[in-house]
Scaffold this active site. Sequence first.
Site, PDB file in Angstrom:
ATOM      1  N   GLY A  16     103.172 -15.333 -48.037  1.00 15.57           N
ATOM      2  CA  GLY A  16     102.911 -13.937 -47.702  1.00 15.57           C
ATOM      3  C   GLY A  16     102.950 -13.691 -46.203  1.00 15.57           C
ATOM      4  N   THR A  42     101.384 -23.259 -48.742  1.00 14.97           N
ATOM      5  CA  THR A  42     101.238 -24.075 -49.946  1.00 14.97           C
ATOM      6  C   THR A  42     102.575 -24.266 -50.656  1.00 14.97           C
ATOM      7  OG1 THR A  42      99.005 -23.207 -50.210  1.00 14.97           O
ATOM      8  CG2 THR A  42     100.011 -24.200 -52.160  1.00 14.97           C
ATOM      9  N   CYS A  43     103.288 -23.176 -50.852  1.00 12.88           N
ATOM     10  CA  CYS A  43     104.520 -23.208 -51.661  1.00 12.88           C
ATOM     11  C   CYS A  43     105.497 -24.264 -51.145  1.00 12.88           C
ATOM     12  CB  CYS A  43     105.146 -21.818 -51.648  1.00 12.88           C
ATOM     13  SG  CYS A  43     106.689 -21.733 -52.550  1.00 12.88           S
ATOM     14  N   CYS A  48     105.105 -25.080 -54.975  1.00 14.90           N
ATOM     15  CA  CYS A  48     106.332 -24.842 -55.756  1.00 14.90           C
ATOM     16  C   CYS A  48     107.472 -25.818 -55.430  1.00 14.90           C
ATOM     17  CB  CYS A  48     106.878 -23.443 -55.499  1.00 14.90           C
ATOM     18  SG  CYS A  48     105.682 -22.212 -54.958  1.00 14.90           S
ATOM     19  N   LYS A  51     106.789 -29.676 -55.937  1.00 10.23           N
ATOM     20  CA  LYS A  51     106.551 -29.809 -57.389  1.00 10.23           C
ATOM     21  C   LYS A  51     107.875 -29.785 -58.152  1.00 10.23           C
ATOM     22  CE  LYS A  51     106.325 -26.356 -59.777  1.00 10.23           C
ATOM     23  NZ  LYS A  51     105.334 -25.378 -60.109  1.00 10.23           N
ATOM     24  N   ALA A 117      92.374 -20.155 -36.959  1.00 14.51           N
ATOM     25  CA  ALA A 117      91.930 -18.848 -36.452  1.00 14.51           C
ATOM     26  C   ALA A 117      90.573 -18.469 -37.018  1.00 14.51           C
ATOM     27  CB  ALA A 117      92.953 -17.793 -36.828  1.00 14.51           C
ATOM     28  N   GLY A 177      93.708 -27.407 -67.629  1.00 15.21           N
ATOM     29  CA  GLY A 177      94.536 -26.821 -68.683  1.00 15.21           C
ATOM     30  C   GLY A 177      95.435 -25.711 -68.197  1.00 15.21           C
ATOM     31  N   TYR A 179      98.643 -24.235 -65.473  1.00 11.74           N
ATOM     32  CA  TYR A 179     100.036 -24.664 -65.354  1.00 11.74           C
ATOM     33  C   TYR A 179     100.210 -25.859 -64.427  1.00 11.74           C
ATOM     34  CZ  TYR A 179     101.073 -22.324 -60.863  1.00 11.74           C
ATOM     35  OH  TYR A 179     101.107 -21.969 -59.543  1.00 11.74           O
ATOM     36  N   GLU A 183     102.119 -29.180 -65.617  1.00  8.99           N
ATOM     37  CA  GLU A 183     103.324 -29.630 -64.905  1.00  8.99           C
ATOM     38  C   GLU A 183     103.165 -31.061 -64.404  1.00  8.99           C
ATOM     39  OE1 GLU A 183     105.157 -25.451 -63.229  1.00  8.99           O
ATOM     40  OE2 GLU A 183     103.687 -26.467 -61.984  1.00  8.99           O
ATOM     41  N   ARG A 200      88.838 -28.836 -71.347  1.00  8.40           N
ATOM     42  CA  ARG A 200      87.608 -28.493 -72.076  1.00  8.40           C
ATOM     43  C   ARG A 200      87.841 -27.428 -73.161  1.00  8.40           C
ATOM     44  NH1 ARG A 200      84.962 -24.533 -67.459  1.00  8.40           N
ATOM     45  NH2 ARG A 200      86.838 -23.318 -67.435  1.00  8.40           N
ATOM     46  N   GLY A 263      91.320 -25.795 -60.788  1.00  8.38           N
ATOM     47  CA  GLY A 263      91.171 -24.462 -60.212  1.00  8.38           C
ATOM     48  C   GLY A 263      91.377 -24.457 -58.712  1.00  8.38           C
ATOM     49  N   HIS A 437     128.524 -17.659 -75.535  1.00 11.02           N
ATOM     50  CA  HIS A 437     128.580 -18.717 -76.529  1.00 11.02           C
ATOM     51  C   HIS A 437     129.318 -19.934 -75.995  1.00 11.02           C
ATOM     52  CE1 HIS A 437     128.384 -20.307 -80.559  1.00 11.02           C
ATOM     53  NE2 HIS A 437     129.664 -20.609 -80.475  1.00 11.02           N
ATOM     54  N   GLU A 442     121.814 -17.235 -75.855  1.00  8.56           N
ATOM     55  CA  GLU A 442     122.381 -16.194 -76.728  1.00  8.56           C
ATOM     56  C   GLU A 442     121.442 -15.859 -77.883  1.00  8.56           C
ATOM     57  OE1 GLU A 442     125.999 -17.199 -78.979  1.00  8.56           O
ATOM     58  OE2 GLU A 442     125.562 -19.321 -78.649  1.00  8.56           O
TER      59      GLU A 442
END
Length: 452
Positions: A16, A42-43, A48, A51, A117, A177, A179, A183, A200, A263, A437, A442
């Site tokens: 951000g 972080t990303c 992301c 990972k 900061a 539990g 993502y 992952e 849990r 978390g 196809h 599809e």
Amino acid sequence: MSDMNYDLIIIGAGSGGVRLARMSARRGARVAVVESRYLGGTCVNVGCVPKKLFVYGASVSDELGDAAGYGWKIPMNEVSFDWPKLVANKNTEIERLNGIYQRLLENAGVTIIEGTASLKDANTVIVGNQTYTTRHITVATGSWPVVPDIPGKEYILTSNEMFYLPQLPKTAVVWGGGYIAVEFAGILAGLGVKTTLIYRGELFLRGFDGDVRRFTEQEMRKKGINLKFGVTIDSVEAEDIHYRANLSTGESLTTGLVMGATGRRPLIDGLGLSELGVGLDESGHIVVDDHFQTAVPSITALGDVIGTPQLTPVALAQAMVLSRRLFGDGQGDMDYAAIPTAVFCQPNIGTVGFTEEEARVAGHRLRIYRSEFKPMKYTLSGRDERCLMKLVVDDETDKVLGAHMVGPDAGEITQGLAIAIKAGATKAQFDSTLGIHPTSAEEFVTMREPVA
Ligand SMILES: Cc1cc2nc3c(=O)[nH]c(=O)nc-3n(C[C@H](O)[C@H](O)[C@H](O)COP(=O)(O)OP(=O)(O)OC[C@H]3O[C@@H](n4cnc5c(N)ncnc54)[C@H](O)[C@@H]3O)c2cc1C
């Protein structure tokens, strides 16, 4: 205004912060961004990007298994995997990206200030022994992993450390539990680590569609991942080179590592926000209005730290809106509807729009379309993996409210579907779209009979 050092100081050069800095500088604002750890946040550094590189690394084992059915002779006893090499190559790529972020900021005319900061007052930021004055301050400091306060907590690794693990153990316990837990369980298992996931709740991936959750459970179990639901870890002990995870059931697991993906909390330590009157909610997220304004007029905040969905594209979109509001025409709103997202487990999950459960709670009368099949690629390879696709359709308006998939390239496929859903496409429009196809995708335009 002119006696201030800057028009905008952003705290945090993550997803951000960097976007806000660049967009605002492009609009002519004098911008500085303060970063304490790593450009890209972080990303880029511990989220992301690394990972996904690990997911690519882990999925090679499945591809090797597929090869024989296509006529390739790969002597599996000669195949080996070099974890330090994967980590080193990943680190080189991250350093390259850090450099790109630095150049992007510098080329946009943004001043990069290295350090931690804190806020002196509503228009003054302190970094080390320097103070900087500014018209606006944006807090974009992100979030940080947390693990429950149990005995032996110090032995539990978070995602931050997992990206720099010196050696890969033979066994691992992943606790959580969400993502990130799912992952990492997929990454570890794909790299040959005997992996147990402890959660849990009754079933992992809370908030995802029920069919997606059950189907993912089934596919992960088939890959040999030991999923234990309704269980938690009471304590962790260190034993020689191993750890012992003591579970709430009384069972103990001896393991090479325990990862806690339990978390994340907003990263606001030492900023001095409360002292200035910036409101925080009970979980510590900064309280903002629809335009990212805190209780202090000169201070705004965005990204993970405000408790909106913790995803890079959300932080980026918020930054675009805020920059326009501060230095553009003062217009623009953030739209949180139908945020597409993926979970890069094996197979991948892709999801956009309402889950069946959400749509029912919202009072929609539904038609549900569901298809489950073996992807063509696995017919010759014999891989025991299936694919799930599901459409949630409003019966009255025929609008497709949600699309969900578990299968190869689900993230890639869902991105396209997200445009259709955002545009309000109906099931009839899905039906009138020709398939490509032969693809798995599809199936999304050929599901004709509702299952519910
Ligand atoms: C393991 C993992 C996997 C993820 N995978 C995905 C994914 O696949 N897709 C996706 O969309 N999202 C993913 N995310 C989430 C995504 O990384 C975050 O939502 C995103 O980075 C948030 O951006 P941000 O700008 O709010 O904060 P961040 O990117 O966290 O940036 C905050 C920055 O502020 C700096 N900072 C903090 N305090 C101070 C201070 N006092 N002074 C100076 N600097 C400070 C930090 O060092 C950091 O660089 C993942 C996250 C994790 C942990």
